[in-house]
Design a protein around this motif. Structure first.
Motif, PDB file in Angstrom:
ATOM      1  N   HIS A 176      37.679 -39.451  37.431  1.00  0.00           N
ATOM      2  CA  HIS A 176      38.494 -40.227  36.496  1.00  0.00           C
ATOM      3  C   HIS A 176      38.105 -39.921  35.052  1.00  0.00           C
ATOM      4  O   HIS A 176      38.970 -39.850  34.171  1.00  0.00           O
ATOM      5  CB  HIS A 176      38.354 -41.715  36.790  1.00  0.00           C
ATOM      6  N   LEU A 177      36.810 -39.744  34.806  1.00  0.00           N
ATOM      7  CA  LEU A 177      36.378 -39.359  33.466  1.00  0.00           C
ATOM      8  C   LEU A 177      36.981 -38.015  33.081  1.00  0.00           C
ATOM      9  O   LEU A 177      37.490 -37.837  31.966  1.00  0.00           O
ATOM     10  CB  LEU A 177      34.856 -39.276  33.390  1.00  0.00           C
ATOM     11  N   ASP A 178      36.914 -37.069  33.991  1.00  0.00           N
ATOM     12  CA  ASP A 178      37.431 -35.730  33.721  1.00  0.00           C
ATOM     13  C   ASP A 178      38.915 -35.773  33.360  1.00  0.00           C
ATOM     14  O   ASP A 178      39.364 -35.093  32.425  1.00  0.00           O
ATOM     15  CB  ASP A 178      37.194 -34.835  34.941  1.00  0.00           C
ATOM     16  N   ALA A 179      39.673 -36.590  34.094  1.00  0.00           N
ATOM     17  CA  ALA A 179      41.107 -36.701  33.826  1.00  0.00           C
ATOM     18  C   ALA A 179      41.372 -37.275  32.440  1.00  0.00           C
ATOM     19  O   ALA A 179      42.442 -37.023  31.857  1.00  0.00           O
ATOM     20  CB  ALA A 179      41.765 -37.568  34.897  1.00  0.00           C
ATOM     21  N   ALA A 180      40.423 -38.049  31.908  1.00  0.00           N
ATOM     22  CA  ALA A 180      40.571 -38.651  30.585  1.00  0.00           C
ATOM     23  C   ALA A 180      40.004 -37.791  29.467  1.00  0.00           C
ATOM     24  O   ALA A 180      40.032 -38.189  28.297  1.00  0.00           O
ATOM     25  CB  ALA A 180      39.891 -40.015  30.574  1.00  0.00           C
ATOM     26  N   GLY A 181      39.474 -36.614  29.807  1.00  0.00           N
ATOM     27  CA  GLY A 181      38.890 -35.757  28.788  1.00  0.00           C
ATOM     28  C   GLY A 181      37.469 -36.135  28.432  1.00  0.00           C
ATOM     29  O   GLY A 181      37.011 -35.889  27.314  1.00  0.00           O
ATOM     30  N   LEU A 182      36.758 -36.698  29.401  1.00  0.00           N
ATOM     31  CA  LEU A 182      35.363 -37.088  29.218  1.00  0.00           C
ATOM     32  C   LEU A 182      34.516 -36.473  30.328  1.00  0.00           C
ATOM     33  O   LEU A 182      35.026 -36.181  31.413  1.00  0.00           O
ATOM     34  CB  LEU A 182      35.220 -38.619  29.257  1.00  0.00           C
ATOM     35  N   ALA A 183      33.232 -36.306  30.060  1.00  0.00           N
ATOM     36  CA  ALA A 183      32.313 -35.784  31.070  1.00  0.00           C
ATOM     37  C   ALA A 183      30.984 -36.510  30.964  1.00  0.00           C
ATOM     38  O   ALA A 183      30.562 -36.897  29.863  1.00  0.00           O
ATOM     39  CB  ALA A 183      32.092 -34.286  30.881  1.00  0.00           C
ATOM     40  N   VAL A 184      30.330 -36.706  32.096  1.00  0.00           N
ATOM     41  CA  VAL A 184      29.028 -37.367  32.095  1.00  0.00           C
ATOM     42  C   VAL A 184      28.013 -36.496  31.362  1.00  0.00           C
ATOM     43  O   VAL A 184      27.844 -35.314  31.678  1.00  0.00           O
ATOM     44  CB  VAL A 184      28.548 -37.644  33.533  1.00  0.00           C
ATOM     45  N   ASP A 185      27.360 -37.081  30.389  1.00  0.00           N
ATOM     46  CA  ASP A 185      26.235 -36.431  29.710  1.00  0.00           C
ATOM     47  C   ASP A 185      24.952 -36.726  30.472  1.00  0.00           C
ATOM     48  O   ASP A 185      24.182 -35.833  30.785  1.00  0.00           O
ATOM     49  CB  ASP A 185      26.142 -36.940  28.273  1.00  0.00           C
ATOM     50  N   ARG A 186      24.755 -38.005  30.798  1.00  0.00           N
ATOM     51  CA  ARG A 186      23.621 -38.393  31.635  1.00  0.00           C
ATOM     52  C   ARG A 186      23.788 -39.840  32.087  1.00  0.00           C
ATOM     53  O   ARG A 186      24.508 -40.619  31.463  1.00  0.00           O
ATOM     54  CB  ARG A 186      22.292 -38.230  30.891  1.00  0.00           C
ATOM     55  N   TYR A 187      23.128 -40.166  33.190  1.00  0.00           N
ATOM     56  CA  TYR A 187      23.043 -41.546  33.649  1.00  0.00           C
ATOM     57  C   TYR A 187      21.844 -42.175  32.951  1.00  0.00           C
ATOM     58  O   TYR A 187      20.745 -41.620  32.949  1.00  0.00           O
ATOM     59  CB  TYR A 187      22.915 -41.590  35.174  1.00  0.00           C
ATOM     60  N   LEU A 188      22.069 -43.327  32.333  1.00  0.00           N
ATOM     61  CA  LEU A 188      21.077 -43.914  31.445  1.00  0.00           C
ATOM     62  C   LEU A 188      20.083 -44.819  32.153  1.00  0.00           C
ATOM     63  O   LEU A 188      19.002 -45.091  31.610  1.00  0.00           O
ATOM     64  CB  LEU A 188      21.782 -44.724  30.347  1.00  0.00           C
ATOM     65  N   THR A 189      20.425 -45.302  33.336  1.00  0.00           N
ATOM     66  CA  THR A 189      19.558 -46.221  34.064  1.00  0.00           C
ATOM     67  C   THR A 189      19.315 -45.690  35.470  1.00  0.00           C
ATOM     68  O   THR A 189      20.165 -44.999  36.037  1.00  0.00           O
ATOM     69  CB  THR A 189      20.180 -47.634  34.133  1.00  0.00           C
ATOM     70  N   ASP A 190      18.168 -46.013  36.023  1.00  0.00           N
ATOM     71  CA  ASP A 190      17.796 -45.491  37.343  1.00  0.00           C
ATOM     72  C   ASP A 190      18.779 -45.898  38.426  1.00  0.00           C
ATOM     73  O   ASP A 190      18.949 -45.170  39.422  1.00  0.00           O
ATOM     74  CB  ASP A 190      16.387 -45.970  37.716  1.00  0.00           C
ATOM     75  N   ASP A 191      19.425 -47.053  38.261  1.00  0.00           N
ATOM     76  CA  ASP A 191      20.377 -47.519  39.271  1.00  0.00           C
ATOM     77  C   ASP A 191      21.761 -46.900  39.106  1.00  0.00           C
ATOM     78  O   ASP A 191      22.674 -47.189  39.886  1.00  0.00           O
ATOM     79  CB  ASP A 191      20.475 -49.046  39.271  1.00  0.00           C
ATOM     80  N   GLY A 192      21.945 -46.047  38.085  1.00  0.00           N
ATOM     81  CA  GLY A 192      23.227 -45.382  37.890  1.00  0.00           C
ATOM     82  C   GLY A 192      24.318 -46.258  37.329  1.00  0.00           C
ATOM     83  O   GLY A 192      25.490 -45.854  37.290  1.00  0.00           O
ATOM     84  N   VAL A 193      23.963 -47.456  36.858  1.00  0.00           N
ATOM     85  CA  VAL A 193      24.973 -48.400  36.380  1.00  0.00           C
ATOM     86  C   VAL A 193      25.479 -48.029  34.989  1.00  0.00           C
ATOM     87  O   VAL A 193      26.680 -48.108  34.720  1.00  0.00           O
ATOM     88  CB  VAL A 193      24.416 -49.839  36.407  1.00  0.00           C
ATOM     89  N   TRP A 194      24.596 -47.634  34.101  1.00  0.00           N
ATOM     90  CA  TRP A 194      25.009 -47.272  32.742  1.00  0.00           C
ATOM     91  C   TRP A 194      25.061 -45.751  32.604  1.00  0.00           C
ATOM     92  O   TRP A 194      24.125 -45.046  32.989  1.00  0.00           O
ATOM     93  CB  TRP A 194      24.041 -47.859  31.712  1.00  0.00           C
ATOM     94  N   VAL A 195      26.185 -45.284  32.036  1.00  0.00           N
ATOM     95  CA  VAL A 195      26.478 -43.851  31.955  1.00  0.00           C
ATOM     96  C   VAL A 195      26.843 -43.503  30.509  1.00  0.00           C
ATOM     97  O   VAL A 195      27.598 -44.223  29.853  1.00  0.00           O
ATOM     98  CB  VAL A 195      27.649 -43.473  32.876  1.00  0.00           C
ATOM     99  N   ARG A 196      26.311 -42.385  30.046  1.00  0.00           N
ATOM    100  CA  ARG A 196      26.706 -41.845  28.738  1.00  0.00           C
ATOM    101  C   ARG A 196      27.633 -40.667  28.975  1.00  0.00           C
ATOM    102  O   ARG A 196      27.247 -39.669  29.608  1.00  0.00           O
ATOM    103  CB  ARG A 196      25.473 -41.390  27.945  1.00  0.00           C
ATOM    104  N   ALA A 197      28.871 -40.804  28.506  1.00  0.00           N
ATOM    105  CA  ALA A 197      29.861 -39.729  28.642  1.00  0.00           C
ATOM    106  C   ALA A 197      30.202 -39.190  27.255  1.00  0.00           C
ATOM    107  O   ALA A 197      30.058 -39.889  26.250  1.00  0.00           O
ATOM    108  CB  ALA A 197      31.124 -40.254  29.324  1.00  0.00           C
ATOM    109  N   VAL A 198      30.652 -37.939  27.210  1.00  0.00           N
ATOM    110  CA  VAL A 198      30.996 -37.295  25.951  1.00  0.00           C
ATOM    111  C   VAL A 198      32.377 -36.649  26.056  1.00  0.00           C
ATOM    112  O   VAL A 198      32.822 -36.310  27.157  1.00  0.00           O
ATOM    113  CB  VAL A 198      29.942 -36.235  25.551  1.00  0.00           C
ATOM    114  N   PRO A 199      33.056 -36.480  24.911  1.00  0.00           N
ATOM    115  CA  PRO A 199      34.367 -35.819  24.933  1.00  0.00           C
ATOM    116  C   PRO A 199      34.237 -34.335  25.309  1.00  0.00           C
ATOM    117  O   PRO A 199      33.242 -33.694  24.969  1.00  0.00           O
ATOM    118  CB  PRO A 199      34.860 -35.960  23.486  1.00  0.00           C
ATOM    119  N   VAL A 200      35.247 -33.829  26.000  1.00  0.00           N
ATOM    120  CA  VAL A 200      35.287 -32.408  26.348  1.00  0.00           C
ATOM    121  C   VAL A 200      36.607 -31.817  25.879  1.00  0.00           C
ATOM    122  O   VAL A 200      37.540 -32.524  25.569  1.00  0.00           O
ATOM    123  CB  VAL A 200      35.101 -32.183  27.849  1.00  0.00           C
TER     124      VAL A 200
END
Length: 238
Positions: A214-238
């Motif tokens: 879904h991120l990819d379809a919006a023009g975004l990509a995961v930069d990194r997962y910010l928390t060990d549980d994978g709940v918070w995600v940092r995405a960047v424009p592509v």
């Protein structure tokens, strides 16, 4: 303009005070305190960054972020919620609008989409939420998204509850019932000594693969997962 009745069909809230279109109780969210969110967000963006907070609610995260010097623009579709934000974080700019329709004509160092909003059951609404993130983030900025962890529903017995010392309440996940088409009907309760609120809503679990798609379809990509549980995600424009 999006139709709030259609977007929030089946969502319902009970307890004292006004409710938002998706069933959230304004008085409840005014009582809730921020948890780890301000620390996670602050660690992922530059000091003093411009920050667009989508779905700010009553300002429980807005307040500590503004106090740390971030230049926050707080957006919510509930005028009653925004009144509480202005009381708690007067330095923040507030905007009354549905996220999906938002187009401020400006871009920010960071955009946040918290409260598991990405788990809406409507794929079109999810696409609109992520599109709003994408059109408001700078080319060198980031989007911080809160998602359900991989075992959010499957690795716990229900009802599941925890006591929030800071807020002074007990939060209880009462049920997560299959509702067809991959949806879950959730019921949450928030119990204080003097009042109880309940919130019923639909949620769609997303695998990591589906979420990133879904991120990819919006023009975004995961930069990194910010928390060990994978709940918070940092995405960047592509």
């Amino acid at each position: 303009m999006t139709n709030p009745t259609a977007r929030h069909a089946g969502h319902r809230g009970t307890g004292p005070g006004a409710k938002t279109p998706d069933g959230c109780a304004v008085d409840l969210y005014a009582r809730l305190k921020a948890g780890r969110e301000p620390d996670v967000i602050a660690a992922a963006i530059p000091a003093g960054a411009t920050l667009l907070e989508l779905g700010c609610g009553a300002g429980r995260v807005t307040e500590p972020l503004a106090a740390r010097g971030f230049r926050v623009t707080a957006v919510d579709e509930s005028a009653e919620m925004l009144e509480r934000v202005r009381d708690r974080a007067p330095a923040a700019r507030t905007v009354h609008a549905p996220i999906e329709d938002l187009d401020l004509g400006e871009r920010f160092d960071a955009v946040t989409l918290a409260s598991f909003l990405v788990h809406t059951v409507d794929d079109r609404q999810r696409a609109a939420l992520l599109a709003a993130c994408r059109r408001h983030v700078r080319a060198d900025g980031c989007v911080l998204i809160e998602r359900e962890g991989p075992d959010w529903h499957t690795n716990r017995s229900l009802p599941h509850e925890r006591h929030d010392e800071a807020a002074g309440c007990t939060t209880r996940v009462v049920s997560a019932e299959p509702a067809g088409d991959g949806r879950l009907r959730m019921r949450m309760e928030y119990v204080w000594p003097d009042a109880t609120w309940a919130h019923e809503f639909f949620s769609r679990p997303l695998t990591e693969e589906a979420f990133e798609g879904h991120l990819d379809a919006a023009g975004l990509a995961v930069d990194r997962y910010l928390t060990d549980d994978g709940v918070w995600v940092r995405a960047v424009p592509v």
